[in-house]
Design an enzyme around this catalytic site. Structure first.
Site, short mmCIF file in Angstrom:
data_model
loop_
_atom_site.label_atom_id
_atom_site.label_comp_id
_atom_site.label_asym_id
_atom_site.label_seq_id
_atom_site.Cartn_x
_atom_site.Cartn_y
_atom_site.Cartn_z
N LYS A 185 0.83 -1.21 0.00
CA LYS A 185 0.00 0.00 0.00
C LYS A 185 0.86 1.26 0.00
O LYS A 185 0.34 2.37 0.00
CB LYS A 185 -0.92 0.01 1.23
CG LYS A 185 -2.00 -1.06 1.21
CD LYS A 185 -2.93 -0.90 2.39
CE LYS A 185 -3.72 -2.17 2.69
NZ LYS A 185 -4.83 -2.39 1.77
N CYS A 244 -13.58 -5.32 3.45
CA CYS A 244 -13.15 -6.06 4.65
C CYS A 244 -13.60 -5.36 5.92
O CYS A 244 -12.89 -5.38 6.93
CB CYS A 244 -11.64 -6.26 4.68
SG CYS A 244 -11.04 -7.17 3.26
C1 LIG Z 1 -6.90 -0.42 7.61
C2 LIG Z 1 -6.38 -1.71 7.05
N1 LIG Z 1 -5.96 -2.67 7.88
C3 LIG Z 1 -5.47 -3.83 7.44
C4 LIG Z 1 -5.37 -4.09 6.09
C5 LIG Z 1 -4.82 -5.40 5.66
O1 LIG Z 1 -3.63 -5.22 4.94
P1 LIG Z 1 -2.99 -6.46 4.18
O2 LIG Z 1 -4.07 -7.00 3.27
O3 LIG Z 1 -1.85 -5.91 3.43
O4 LIG Z 1 -2.61 -7.46 5.21
C6 LIG Z 1 -5.81 -3.12 5.18
C7 LIG Z 1 -5.80 -3.34 3.72
O5 LIG Z 1 -6.46 -4.19 3.17
C8 LIG Z 1 -6.32 -1.91 5.67
O6 LIG Z 1 -6.73 -0.95 4.84
#
Ligand SMILES: Cc1ncc(COP(=O)(O)O)c(C=O)c1O
Ligand SMILES: Cc1ncc(COP(=O)(O)O)c(C=O)c1O
Lengths: 145, 417, 417, 145
Positions: free
Chosen positions: B232, B372
């Site tokens: 990200k 999510c």
């Molecule tokens: C606020 C937040 N937390 C956690 C995540 C999880 O990140 P990752 O999928 O890279 O583990 C994301 C992105 O999907 C997010 O935007």
């Protein structure tokens, strides 16, 4: 015609707005709930089978215009169909949807042929399949009963 | 004065060279990567590649140096000591490292200060990403602790005053997002860290949506743990980071065990290294670390103050554009309120998937779905929303393209008729 | 007839283009990667990159397709169904997924068939890599189960007869390496799987050193779970695979939780997807999966029968070379016994680090140390050994260079004088 | 002279073969065990401090010729040194070892200057440092006592 217009043909948008078969599925002997976890769209579909045919079909659910119109068009196409025919149509629909738009639908798919364009959008295949997967589950349950 | 970000930096990104007309408003999901990042990783793999931290060869030495240098780059970027940054698979993995480590401690396999028992409480917000919710549900289920949360209002927002009502001396952990990945709300981190200290709770900061977009000094914020993801923040997938105060990291039990994280191993028993290596079991994402380090260096080169200023401008434009379209409802902080350049919205009568499809057709990449965050969407009375999120390469033209396309949505789907 | 492997395939590897004289005998630690793999990943990142499995855009669709196609490639390569392959960070992570999932089940958070209790036994060998030992130690400590093991002899070898003595109806898990990463011993997998079925135990196969080097049909071997790593089979770091029989994978609790692996999430509770996605929490190593798939395809192109024949020849030459040097003692199967092209040895009077340094000076990359197998080395009466391990690009010239350099070691360090 | 010969100078190989200071450390009031987990090399080093000086030093251990000769050369250099001097030498040695061979040793490092070439090999730095880290721990313990 852009990809977007091919996907959202008048037919599809109309079905999405005034869906066929939408009603209370809970009175049917076979009901199945299907969920698309990536977006939360869901459908509950109930059927009554008499002498090997889908004698009654109702569904309820919420989702995008692809999933809702697909449920509607399927209801129109398969209510009254024999279990064997219905399962064959579901299989044909699945094959078309998985082909990324390459497999041409046969006449037997009727208006459901309109989803050939949707098949080009991998992420929307699940939307179009939602009702069909639910019906397949009901039909299999009715076979096992 | 034109900002040096936005259009000018697009030249650094091969993706925008390949797709010059792309309106990419999905950085909140994953970012594009500059050539500097791609090249750092490719060069490393093509010529320097060797096993890290194992063996004694010159090549191994070079690879190990590059790997640890990347850790310093990332640590420096977020105001952490280099022993305070642990590589993880992604931010989700990093959050699990904390929750699973606490589960181990609760089962008697490590420092008691991380052990939870019945009566203890874990506090989160209803706006959390599943990654910062489910691991805590599981930890609560394993230990008998209770999960509590602060609810959101009809824009998806919560306040520190409401949080105070939920926090008590029973609170052992407060886990929350620095910036919400749905609403764009910026949490008052330092105040919450102070509140946690008052009651003796650990703070866990989900910094996924803040570290890439604003200056973040984790040491200065006073949190105990934090997580963020490389993909990200202009870096590769396959790697994320866990930050922890050195003293805590050295004591937290490592949930994932195996090679390279041990000192002495017998058939009966294994002793573990201090942090960060105690958490890095097995062959690490080596080239990904090098890419992650290069991403931090690239962002540092742009200057995080400049990035924040740039995205502040984009955020205001996004809010203004979304609110200007009839039948479109913005989630999150209202116009004029502080927020990140990440905006979710609902279109009356049109499902988010259909909105996204029209935008995609116009070359605009956004994210549709529950992002999510099902509980948050349930609280808003919807299953899904559409999200437009910006990055260093986003421009006011991107926002204008979004405004124009959004204006066509309800007409196309026949909702206006 | 000259083999098509060895020297001819080196042209496919940028590393050997950059270092034509490199004698790389450290594939057991990590392999070099062919251009086909590097390009697959680079091309994907430069043009197709978007979030996978989330959102509805065309780009997301393409990325998702590439990602799932990679899974099919890897699954096909090892004789697995595509639902039977889960992405992990590395093989270590995959082993932890099994052991931590069983710990969750034992704590009442999942299918009881994976639950262990006091009196249950886990069986491993004394030759295991730490990755296939410590997770089981921790599982035993959490559940009250007992860890038992079959011991090795003075060459580091164990037999199935000795294993039979340790296995009993109390055995719930038998975990062992298909090919030892120190001795090169090839385990009789199908026989052990049959033994496990007799007593109702689950088999966990550490296939890290077999899958890259011989045809492996996991379905046909009859094991329940298996793990392997991309970076040892010409693919990128940052990704590995967990194999499990579909029916078991659907039932094993996911230890790591977060986004993308769920169906319905409320603040109180989360339901999980079926396998493989139930284990893939958060943003996955997407480009790495594409690279991993390309690596499987590349090896399939060479033909694993041909790879095995080639490495068989190298193995014999390695054994012959090592045994020809006075004062050097080979560990593992003796000459003429079946083994992999992975050979460890001790030089009388010279520490492995010093051996490795001299070899490094001659452009020969080997691995020195305990190779993440301290118990095995302790059984051999040493803290460390030197390991030479081959791959598809290894040649008889590499072996000859090793022989010559080894011949100089004791002289250089003054042990002969 | 190749990199290898620069690293393994006669001086280093000689010390590895007949090490100074090797003995039983257990009689000293301050002892410390130090391990290099990546290879299993280890050393136990004991010291006696009298009037701020290292009055006695013994170590035992097993390891490569770099770690063993480094322990030996250090013993020769620092036995009898004042605590302050010893700590300064340790710091200087560490700085040289971490510099990848770029920092020139001062005369105060004596024969330990020979490890400047080892510093170019990142993976061997820990070997050379092993005894010095152990002595540092002992000295700090003696300060705290
Ligand atoms: C606020 C937040 N937390 C956690 C995540 C999880 O990140 P990752 O999928 O890279 O583990 C994301 C992105 O999907 C997010 O935007
Ligand atoms: C037999 C064996 N098991 C497990 C591992 C661990 O693999 P990774 O480090 O990729 O997790 C290795 C390699 O180091 C190995 O050789």
């Amino acid at each position: 015609m852009s990809g977007l217009e091919a996907m959202y043909q008048e037919l599809i948008l109309d079905h999405a707005k005034t869906p066929e078969g939408k009603g209370d599925p809970s009175g049917h002997p076979f009901t199945h709930h299907e969920l698309n976890p990536s977006c939360g769209d869901e459908i509950t579909l109930g059927i009554t089978v008499e002498e090997g045919r889908i004698a009654g079909l109702d569904w309820d659910g919420q989702g995008c215009s692809i999933s809702m119109s697909s449920a509607s068009i399927m209801s129109e196409l398969l209510t009254g169909a024999s279990r064997t025919d219905a399962l064959a149509r579901i299989e044909e629909f699945r094959e078309m949807m998985r082909s990324r738009g390459k497999v041409e639908p046969s006449e037997a798919l009727g208006d459901a042929a309109a989803f050939q364009n949707t098949a080009k959008y991998v992420m929307r295949v699940k939307c179009a399949m939602l009702a069909w997967v639910a019906l397949e589950a009901d039909l299999k349950a009715s076979l096992a009963a | 004065m034109p900002t040096p970000l936005g259009a000018p930096v697009r030249a650094d990104f091969p993706y925008f060279q390949a797709h010059p007309h792309s309106v990419y408003l999905d950085t909140g999901a994953t970012s594009q990567r500059p050539a500097a990042v791609l090249d750092a990783e490719t060069d490393f793999v093509r010529s320097d590649y060797a096993a890290v931290h194992r063996g004694s060869s010159m090549a191994t030495g070079e690879a190990t140096w590059a790997f640890e240098n990347a850790r310093e780059q990332v640590a420096g970027f977020v105001g952490a000591g280099e022993r305070e940054i642990v590589w993880a698979q992604n931010a989700t993995d990093a959050l699990n490292m904390i929750a699973l480590g606490m589960a181990d401690a609760s089962a008697g396999l490590g420092d008691d200060r991380f052990a939870l028992r019945a009566g203890d409480e874990i506090v989160v917000t209803e706006a959390e990403h599943h990654a910062n919710l489910i691991p805590w549900q599981r930890l609560a289920a394993k230990t008998g602790a209770t999960l509590r949360w602060v609810s959101v209002d009809d824009r998806g927002l919560w306040t520190i005053d409401a949080l105070r009502e939920v926090v008590s001396p029973r609170t052992r952990v407060i886990a929350f997002a620095h910036v919400s990945n749905v609403t764009g709300l910026i949490a008052p981190v330092a105040d919450i860290a102070a509140l946690a200290r008052e009651v003796g709770a650990l703070t866990v900061l989900d910094a996924c949506q803040s570290v890439p977009h604003m200056p973040v000094d984790l040491g200065g914020l006073g949190v105990d743990f934090a997580v963020f993801s490389s993909h990200k923040m202009l870096g590769p997938t396959g790697i994320g980071a866990l930050y922890g105060r050195a003293e805590l990291l050295d004591a937290l039990p490592p949930a994932r065990t195996g090679g390279s994280m041990i000192t002495v191993v017998s058939m009966e028993q294994a002793d573990f290294l201090p942090a960060p290596h105690r958490f890095e079991a097995g062959t690490q994402p080596v080239s990904q670390a090098v890419g992650f380090g290069a991403a931090a260096a690239y962002l540092q080169g742009l200057g995080m103050d400049a990035v924040f200023r740039h995205e502040h401008e984009i955020a205001a434009a996004l809010v203004e554009a979304i609110e200007s379209v009839p039948g479109v409802r913005l989630i999150g902080p209202a116009a004029g309120q502080p927020r990140a350049a990440l905006t979710s919205f609902l279109v009356d009568g049109v499902h988010a998937h259909d909105v996204g499809q029209l935008l995609d057709d116009r070359g605009i990449t956004v994210r549709t779905g529950h992002h999510c965050a099902q509980p948050l969407h349930r609280a808003l009375g919807t299953a899904s929303s559409t999200r437009a999120s910006a990055g260093v390469y986003s421009t006011l033209d991107d926002v204008e393209a979004l405004r124009v396309a959004l204006g066509d949505v309800r007409g196309f789907f026949g909702v206006d008729r």
